[in-house]
Design a protein around this motif. Structure first.
Motif, PDB file in Angstrom:
ATOM      1  N   LEU A 166      49.588  41.164  45.515  1.00  0.00           N
ATOM      2  CA  LEU A 166      48.950  41.211  46.036  1.00  0.00           C
ATOM      3  C   LEU A 166      48.839  41.217  47.590  1.00  0.00           C
ATOM      4  CD1 LEU A 166      45.225  41.481  45.779  1.00  0.00           C
ATOM      5  CD2 LEU A 166      45.364  39.011  45.678  1.00  0.00           C
ATOM      6  N   ASN A 167      48.279  41.715  47.964  1.00  0.00           N
ATOM      7  CA  ASN A 167      47.362  42.137  49.349  1.00  0.00           C
ATOM      8  C   ASN A 167      46.157  41.760  49.846  1.00  0.00           C
ATOM      9  OD1 ASN A 167      50.084  42.812  50.582  1.00  0.00           O
ATOM     10  ND2 ASN A 167      49.595  44.486  50.021  1.00  0.00           N
ATOM     11  N   GLY A 168      46.483  40.254  50.211  1.00  0.00           N
ATOM     12  CA  GLY A 168      44.772  39.844  50.275  1.00  0.00           C
ATOM     13  C   GLY A 168      45.252  38.330  49.578  1.00  0.00           C
ATOM     14  N   GLN A 169      44.101  37.724  48.915  1.00  0.00           N
ATOM     15  CA  GLN A 169      44.470  36.222  48.431  1.00  0.00           C
ATOM     16  C   GLN A 169      43.437  36.185  47.179  1.00  0.00           C
ATOM     17  OE1 GLN A 169      40.877  33.409  50.754  1.00  0.00           O
ATOM     18  NE2 GLN A 169      41.925  32.923  51.890  1.00  0.00           N
ATOM     19  N   VAL A 170      43.730  35.034  46.754  1.00  0.00           N
ATOM     20  CA  VAL A 170      43.360  33.995  45.583  1.00  0.00           C
ATOM     21  C   VAL A 170      42.555  32.953  45.835  1.00  0.00           C
ATOM     22  CG1 VAL A 170      43.915  32.961  43.237  1.00  0.00           C
ATOM     23  CG2 VAL A 170      45.195  34.988  43.983  1.00  0.00           C
ATOM     24  N   VAL A 171      41.120  32.699  45.541  1.00  0.00           N
ATOM     25  CA  VAL A 171      40.426  31.549  46.016  1.00  0.00           C
ATOM     26  C   VAL A 171      40.635  30.760  44.688  1.00  0.00           C
ATOM     27  CG1 VAL A 171      37.858  31.798  46.501  1.00  0.00           C
ATOM     28  CG2 VAL A 171      39.621  33.196  47.824  1.00  0.00           C
ATOM     29  N   VAL A 172      39.956  30.045  44.399  1.00  0.00           N
ATOM     30  CA  VAL A 172      39.499  28.452  43.660  1.00  0.00           C
ATOM     31  C   VAL A 172      38.169  28.346  43.972  1.00  0.00           C
ATOM     32  CG1 VAL A 172      40.186  27.019  42.303  1.00  0.00           C
ATOM     33  CG2 VAL A 172      41.161  28.276  42.349  1.00  0.00           C
ATOM     34  N   ASN A 173      37.189  28.161  43.064  1.00  0.00           N
ATOM     35  CA  ASN A 173      35.964  28.234  43.983  1.00  0.00           C
ATOM     36  C   ASN A 173      34.983  27.803  42.673  1.00  0.00           C
ATOM     37  OD1 ASN A 173      33.573  27.150  45.110  1.00  0.00           O
ATOM     38  ND2 ASN A 173      32.762  29.252  46.220  1.00  0.00           N
ATOM     39  N   THR A 174      35.017  27.097  42.117  1.00  0.00           N
ATOM     40  CA  THR A 174      34.540  25.910  40.946  1.00  0.00           C
ATOM     41  C   THR A 174      33.367  24.738  41.522  1.00  0.00           C
ATOM     42  OG1 THR A 174      36.700  24.503  40.562  1.00  0.00           O
ATOM     43  CG2 THR A 174      36.608  26.978  39.644  1.00  0.00           C
ATOM     44  N   ASP A 175      32.802  24.150  39.979  1.00  0.00           N
ATOM     45  CA  ASP A 175      32.141  22.853  39.973  1.00  0.00           C
ATOM     46  C   ASP A 175      33.276  21.152  40.213  1.00  0.00           C
ATOM     47  OD1 ASP A 175      32.661  21.485  37.919  1.00  0.00           O
ATOM     48  OD2 ASP A 175      31.666  23.516  36.749  1.00  0.00           O
ATOM     49  N   LYS A 176      32.510  20.720  40.767  1.00  0.00           N
ATOM     50  CA  LYS A 176      33.559  19.725  41.239  1.00  0.00           C
ATOM     51  C   LYS A 176      34.044  19.091  40.119  1.00  0.00           C
ATOM     52  CE  LYS A 176      30.882  18.235  45.310  1.00  0.00           C
ATOM     53  NZ  LYS A 176      29.763  17.729  46.576  1.00  0.00           N
ATOM     54  N   THR A 177      34.223  19.261  39.043  1.00  0.00           N
ATOM     55  CA  THR A 177      34.424  18.639  37.748  1.00  0.00           C
ATOM     56  C   THR A 177      35.733  19.112  37.448  1.00  0.00           C
ATOM     57  OG1 THR A 177      33.380  19.012  36.438  1.00  0.00           O
ATOM     58  CG2 THR A 177      32.643  17.255  37.311  1.00  0.00           C
ATOM     59  N   ALA A 178      36.056  20.678  38.168  1.00  0.00           N
ATOM     60  CA  ALA A 178      37.041  21.406  37.420  1.00  0.00           C
ATOM     61  C   ALA A 178      37.896  20.816  37.413  1.00  0.00           C
ATOM     62  CB  ALA A 178      36.630  22.949  36.905  1.00  0.00           C
ATOM     63  N   LYS A 179      39.062  20.996  36.496  1.00  0.00           N
ATOM     64  CA  LYS A 179      40.450  21.536  36.743  1.00  0.00           C
ATOM     65  C   LYS A 179      40.778  23.044  36.285  1.00  0.00           C
ATOM     66  CE  LYS A 179      41.672  16.138  35.381  1.00  0.00           C
ATOM     67  NZ  LYS A 179      40.169  15.689  35.915  1.00  0.00           N
ATOM     68  N   VAL A 180      42.102  23.481  37.080  1.00  0.00           N
ATOM     69  CA  VAL A 180      41.797  24.522  36.950  1.00  0.00           C
ATOM     70  C   VAL A 180      43.639  24.999  37.252  1.00  0.00           C
ATOM     71  CG1 VAL A 180      41.844  26.535  37.977  1.00  0.00           C
ATOM     72  CG2 VAL A 180      39.840  25.207  38.150  1.00  0.00           C
ATOM     73  N   GLN A 181      44.217  25.231  36.287  1.00  0.00           N
ATOM     74  CA  GLN A 181      45.663  25.344  35.957  1.00  0.00           C
ATOM     75  C   GLN A 181      46.015  27.322  36.768  1.00  0.00           C
ATOM     76  OE1 GLN A 181      48.049  25.475  32.477  1.00  0.00           O
ATOM     77  NE2 GLN A 181      49.924  25.141  33.389  1.00  0.00           N
ATOM     78  N   ILE A 182      46.411  27.417  37.365  1.00  0.00           N
ATOM     79  CA  ILE A 182      47.033  28.570  37.747  1.00  0.00           C
ATOM     80  C   ILE A 182      48.350  28.709  38.250  1.00  0.00           C
ATOM     81  CG2 ILE A 182      47.514  29.938  39.940  1.00  0.00           C
ATOM     82  CD1 ILE A 182      45.231  29.095  41.549  1.00  0.00           C
ATOM     83  N   VAL A 183      48.954  29.889  36.731  1.00  0.00           N
ATOM     84  CA  VAL A 183      50.675  30.159  36.392  1.00  0.00           C
ATOM     85  C   VAL A 183      51.165  30.898  37.477  1.00  0.00           C
ATOM     86  CG1 VAL A 183      51.925  30.877  34.672  1.00  0.00           C
ATOM     87  CG2 VAL A 183      50.329  28.568  34.026  1.00  0.00           C
ATOM     88  N   LEU A 184      51.490  30.605  38.778  1.00  0.00           N
ATOM     89  CA  LEU A 184      52.823  32.525  38.964  1.00  0.00           C
ATOM     90  C   LEU A 184      53.699  32.365  38.117  1.00  0.00           C
ATOM     91  CD1 LEU A 184      52.180  30.861  42.779  1.00  0.00           C
ATOM     92  CD2 LEU A 184      50.996  32.270  41.516  1.00  0.00           C
ATOM     93  N   LYS A 185      53.801  33.752  37.197  1.00  0.00           N
ATOM     94  CA  LYS A 185      54.857  34.470  36.545  1.00  0.00           C
ATOM     95  C   LYS A 185      54.754  36.042  37.318  1.00  0.00           C
ATOM     96  CE  LYS A 185      55.569  35.384  31.718  1.00  0.00           C
ATOM     97  NZ  LYS A 185      54.730  35.142  30.436  1.00  0.00           N
ATOM     98  N   GLY A 186      55.959  36.308  38.409  1.00  0.00           N
ATOM     99  CA  GLY A 186      56.123  36.760  39.002  1.00  0.00           C
ATOM    100  C   GLY A 186      55.271  37.237  39.889  1.00  0.00           C
TER     101      GLY A 186
END
Length: 425
Positions: free
Chosen positions: A62-82
């Motif tokens: 991706l030529n761009g951006q990944v943004v995380v914008n959740t509520d303040k209690t959220a736990k987010v897992q981002i898995v980079l797989k290639g």
């Protein structure tokens, strides 16, 4: 302790792929399979936005951006797989809001995050890292992550930054790793080439804690810098180039194998308000320094580990006390005058372990021996000896230093050492 520094989830890089949202990156053709994320391509800007707690698997380019914008209690897992994400003038991964984000490097994966251009403000703060998080950030996994930027920092957290595992390679014009409140490293293989600090915690109460891992740092400024405390309990740390090697208001080394090369001080303890230059220290003879003021909050304490220092400033410089109770410390002091192998404004004591140092003699200090220890200072008149061997009274080798610079004095502290148990040639 390590249990205070890392949560179970920090150390657990597992994930359930069957329940995860899958994001296939492909610029304007990026697809999202599952809930909690959306893709937009407006005005030529490709953006993946994660809006809910959950696990998200990213692959593709991706030529761009990944943004995380959740509520303040959220736990987010981002898995980079290639996954490869390249952004211009902003973070490749930007955490605007969450409770905590876990960035997991999938097994056998190679991932690349880059930023090009000059970083710009998002109207609330300057987003100046390839990975930039306003909240807690943890990186784990077994894959490879390559990070590069010519205008900013590698990884930034405005709260706590945890590196639990993974192979991470960072090339940055700013700091390599920066955590405002803390940087905590449990393991992994980390290589940093930075035009500023390698590892940096900027908050007045911020700290750096290293439990393990293999860390190699080449930095134009400090290799490891904290506004408060640096604690190293283990791991293999190599600082190949730096101004100050390891610096904090206080430095605790309890284990690990540490090799520091610096153009200024190797280890430095100084209050952030006074800076890193021990300007209060006057010339002192063996066992003592100048009579200037002592910073009661500054100290260097070594209880274990194997430490090698080659410095052109002071090898060990404390604006307070310097105490050794265990481990082995090798110091190649400066070849120039005005600096010393050991420099402390308060007391310098040894009650365990071994210290072997070479010094030019212009500001000579040595440690006061306690608890059956001895300190020996030899004047060797500008020696270029290639090996110094230190034994105890029973003939056991306590340590061997192979100097790469000329010196005028050898300083040795340890149990059972005497002038006759030190040989050099």
């Amino acid at each position: 302790s390590a249990s205070d520094m890392f949560t179970k989830r920090d150390l657990d890089s597992g994930y359930d792929e069957s329940k995860a949202t899958k994001i296939k990156l492909s610029d304007s053709k990026t697809t999202v399979s599952g809930d909690g994320a959306k893709f937009s391509s407006e005005n030529g800007v490709n953006t993946v936005t994660i809006t809910k707690e959950g696990t998200y698997i990213l692959s593709g380019k991706l030529n761009g951006q990944v943004v995380v914008n959740t509520d303040k209690t959220a736990k987010v897992q981002i898995v980079l797989k290639g996954a490869t994400v390249s952004s211009k003038s902003t973070a490749a991964i930007y955490v605007k809001q969450a409770d905590k984000v876990f960035l997991t490097l999938a097994p056998n994966s190679e991932n690349t995050l880059t930023e090009t251009g000059e970083f710009a403000s998002d109207n609330s703060s300057t987003v100046d890292g390839v990975i930039f998080s306003k909240d807690d950030l943890s990186i784990n996994g077994t894959g490879l992550l390559k990070i590069s930027t010519e205008s900013g920092h590698g990884v930034v957290s405005k709260d706590d930054l945890v590196i639990a595992s993974g192979t991470i390679e960072i090339k940055s014009s700013g700091h390599g790793l920066q955590g405002k409140d803390s940087v905590r490293i449990a393991g992994g293989t980390i290589t940093i080439n930075s035009s500023n600090d390698g590892i940096h915690s900027e908050n007045k109460l911020g700290f750096v804690y290293i439990k393990g891992g293999t860390i190699k740092i080449t930095a134009a400024d400090d290799g490891i810098h904290s506004g408060n405390n640096v604690t190293i309990d283990g791991g293999t740390i190599t600082v190949t180039e730096s101004s100050e090697g390891i610096e904090g208001q206080s430095v605790d080394i309890n284990g690990g194998k540490i090799d520091v090369t610096s153009s200024d001080d190797g280890l430095n303890a100084a209050s952030p308000s006074t800076g890193n230059d021990n300007t209060n220290q006057g010339p002192g003879g063996p066992g003592g320094g100048g009579d200037m003021s002592v910073d009661e909050n500054a100290y260097i304490k070594i209880t274990g580990g194997e430490i090698h220092i080659s410095a052109e400033g002071d090898g060990v410089d404390s604006n307070g006390n310097f105490d050794v109770t265990g481990g082995i410390v090798y110091v190649e002091g400066p070849s120039r005058g005005g600096n010393a192998a050991l420099d402390f404004t308060g007391t310098g004591t040894i009650s365990g372990g071994v210290v072997i140092a070479t010094d030019n003699g212009s500001m000579l200090q040595s440690l006061t021996a306690q608890s059956g220890m001895n300190t020996v200072v030899l004047n060797v008149s500008s020696s270029s000896a290639s090996e110094i061997v230190v034994k105890n009274s029973s003939g056991k080798v306590l340590g061997t230093l192979k100097p790469s610079k000329s010196f005028n004095n050898i300083i040795v502290s340890g149990a059972g050492v005497s002038e006759s148990t030190i040989s050099y040639n």
